[in-house]
Design a protein around this motif. Structure first.
Motif, PDB file in Angstrom:
ATOM      1  N   ALA A 175      38.286  27.717  40.056  1.00 17.89           N
ATOM      2  CA  ALA A 175      37.956  28.825  39.158  1.00 17.89           C
ATOM      3  C   ALA A 175      36.445  29.030  39.186  1.00 17.89           C
ATOM      4  N   ASP A 176      36.023  30.291  39.396  1.00 10.73           N
ATOM      5  CA  ASP A 176      34.600  30.624  39.363  1.00 10.73           C
ATOM      6  C   ASP A 176      34.451  32.006  38.727  1.00 10.73           C
ATOM      7  N   ASP A 177      33.271  32.582  38.819  1.00 11.10           N
ATOM      8  CA  ASP A 177      33.015  33.876  38.175  1.00 11.10           C
ATOM      9  C   ASP A 177      33.890  34.992  38.728  1.00 11.10           C
ATOM     10  N   ASP A 178      34.286  34.898  39.987  1.00  9.23           N
ATOM     11  CA  ASP A 178      35.068  35.964  40.622  1.00  9.23           C
ATOM     12  C   ASP A 178      36.549  35.888  40.302  1.00  9.23           C
ATOM     13  N   MET A 223      28.769  33.148  33.105  1.00 12.64           N
ATOM     14  CA  MET A 223      30.066  32.522  32.872  1.00 12.64           C
ATOM     15  C   MET A 223      29.952  31.006  32.994  1.00 12.64           C
ATOM     16  N   SER A 224      31.052  30.347  33.185  1.00 15.67           N
ATOM     17  CA  SER A 224      31.097  28.888  33.287  1.00 15.67           C
ATOM     18  C   SER A 224      30.816  28.432  34.713  1.00 15.67           C
ATOM     19  N   GLU A 225      30.521  27.159  34.814  1.00 11.57           N
ATOM     20  CA  GLU A 225      30.328  26.558  36.131  1.00 11.57           C
ATOM     21  C   GLU A 225      31.650  26.602  36.901  1.00 11.57           C
ATOM     22  N   PRO A 226      31.597  26.807  38.214  1.00 11.03           N
ATOM     23  CA  PRO A 226      32.829  26.729  39.009  1.00 11.03           C
ATOM     24  C   PRO A 226      33.436  25.326  38.910  1.00 11.03           C
ATOM     25  N   ILE A 227      34.751  25.275  38.915  1.00 18.19           N
ATOM     26  CA  ILE A 227      35.447  23.993  38.805  1.00 18.19           C
ATOM     27  C   ILE A 227      36.643  24.005  39.749  1.00 18.19           C
ATOM     28  N   THR A 228      36.956  22.856  40.297  1.00 19.27           N
ATOM     29  CA  THR A 228      38.096  22.728  41.199  1.00 19.27           C
ATOM     30  C   THR A 228      39.029  21.654  40.661  1.00 19.27           C
ATOM     31  N   LEU A 287      43.263  34.407  46.960  1.00 24.95           N
ATOM     32  CA  LEU A 287      42.162  34.774  46.072  1.00 24.95           C
ATOM     33  C   LEU A 287      42.719  35.730  45.037  1.00 24.95           C
ATOM     34  N   VAL A 288      42.531  35.391  43.761  1.00 28.89           N
ATOM     35  CA  VAL A 288      43.055  36.220  42.676  1.00 28.89           C
ATOM     36  C   VAL A 288      41.910  36.520  41.715  1.00 28.89           C
ATOM     37  N   PRO A 289      41.422  37.766  41.681  1.00 31.22           N
ATOM     38  CA  PRO A 289      40.346  38.115  40.740  1.00 31.22           C
ATOM     39  C   PRO A 289      40.843  38.039  39.291  1.00 31.22           C
ATOM     40  N   TRP A 290      39.914  37.788  38.370  1.00 27.02           N
ATOM     41  CA  TRP A 290      40.282  37.680  36.953  1.00 27.02           C
ATOM     42  C   TRP A 290      40.968  38.945  36.460  1.00 27.02           C
ATOM     43  N   ALA A 291      40.561  40.113  36.944  1.00 26.55           N
ATOM     44  CA  ALA A 291      41.137  41.380  36.471  1.00 26.55           C
ATOM     45  C   ALA A 291      42.618  41.512  36.817  1.00 26.55           C
ATOM     46  N   ALA A 323      36.638  35.738  30.738  1.00 23.38           N
ATOM     47  CA  ALA A 323      36.533  36.800  31.745  1.00 23.38           C
ATOM     48  C   ALA A 323      36.872  38.165  31.142  1.00 23.38           C
ATOM     49  N   TYR A 324      37.793  38.185  30.180  1.00 22.57           N
ATOM     50  CA  TYR A 324      38.159  39.433  29.519  1.00 22.57           C
ATOM     51  C   TYR A 324      37.256  39.742  28.337  1.00 22.57           C
ATOM     52  N   GLY A 325      36.328  38.840  28.031  1.00 22.90           N
ATOM     53  CA  GLY A 325      35.378  39.075  26.954  1.00 22.90           C
ATOM     54  C   GLY A 325      35.984  39.033  25.574  1.00 22.90           C
ATOM     55  N   VAL A 326      37.013  38.225  25.409  1.00 23.29           N
ATOM     56  CA  VAL A 326      37.641  38.098  24.096  1.00 23.29           C
ATOM     57  C   VAL A 326      37.643  36.635  23.694  1.00 23.29           C
ATOM     58  N   ASP A 327      37.713  36.419  22.402  1.00 23.33           N
ATOM     59  CA  ASP A 327      37.838  35.056  21.896  1.00 23.33           C
ATOM     60  C   ASP A 327      39.279  34.626  22.120  1.00 23.33           C
ATOM     61  N   ARG A 328      39.471  33.401  22.514  1.00 24.57           N
ATOM     62  CA  ARG A 328      40.816  32.928  22.826  1.00 24.57           C
ATOM     63  C   ARG A 328      41.752  33.069  21.628  1.00 24.57           C
TER      64      ARG A 328
END
Length: 163
Positions: free
Chosen positions: A71-74, A1-6, A86-90, A142-147
């Motif tokens: 925002a990070d991979d989780d 995924m992308s680099e974590p960003i704050t 903490l809010v997971p992408w799912a 995170a959902y594996g779709v194109d925006r």
């Protein structure tokens, strides 16, 4: 995924620091400029009450200024004031940021339908819009779709493997 960003609210942080410094300076100046005979009329409880109000104002301003969205991979880690979530992408449905909103909201699946993202403030103008666009792109990733596949800004329900 992308680099974590704050993301942090720049204008709110400047306001919090300058307001806190001004309050402390004005309080010290006011106390020292007050004649001694008037200062002697204050009881210790009254002085502590004034200091408590000063502390409450400073803590409130700094809590808003030190808010952030990471925002990070989780998923998302967001600190709104003194609470961290903490809010997971799912669990994320979408990011809502309409004209007139002071900050964006993360719309989530579950009992609490949305949470404010105080780490991104409209007072940061175009930067706030860029941050929300980045979060929306990360959500699509995170959902594996194109925006472009997300018509209304909301990704499809996650596949939990029980279909």
């Amino acid at each position: 995924m992308s680099e974590p960003i704050t993301f942090r609210p720049r204008a709110a942080m400047r306001m919090a620091v300058s307001l806190s410094a001004s309050l402390v300076f004005a309080s010290v100046l006011g106390w020292t400029m007050t004649p001694v005979y008037v200062r002697n009329l204050f009881t210790p409880v009254q002085v502590l009450t004034l200091l408590a109000f000063l502390a409450i104002m400073i803590v409130t301003a700094l809590a808003l200024g030190f808010s952030y969205v990471r925002a990070d991979d989780d998923g998302l880690t967001l600190r709104n004031g003194v609470r961290t979530h903490l809010v997971p992408w799912a669990e994320i449905k979408a990011f809502r940021y309409r004209d007139g909103d002071p900050w964006p909201f993360v719309v989530v699946r579950g009992a609490i339908e949305q949470r404010p993202l105080l780490g991104i403030q409209r007072s940061d103008r175009d930067l706030a819009h860029e941050h929300v666009a980045d979060l929306r792109a990360r959500l699509a990733q995170a959902y594996g779709v194109d925006r472009s596949e997300i018509a209304d800004g909301t990704p499809p329900e996650p596949d939990d493997g029980n279909a």
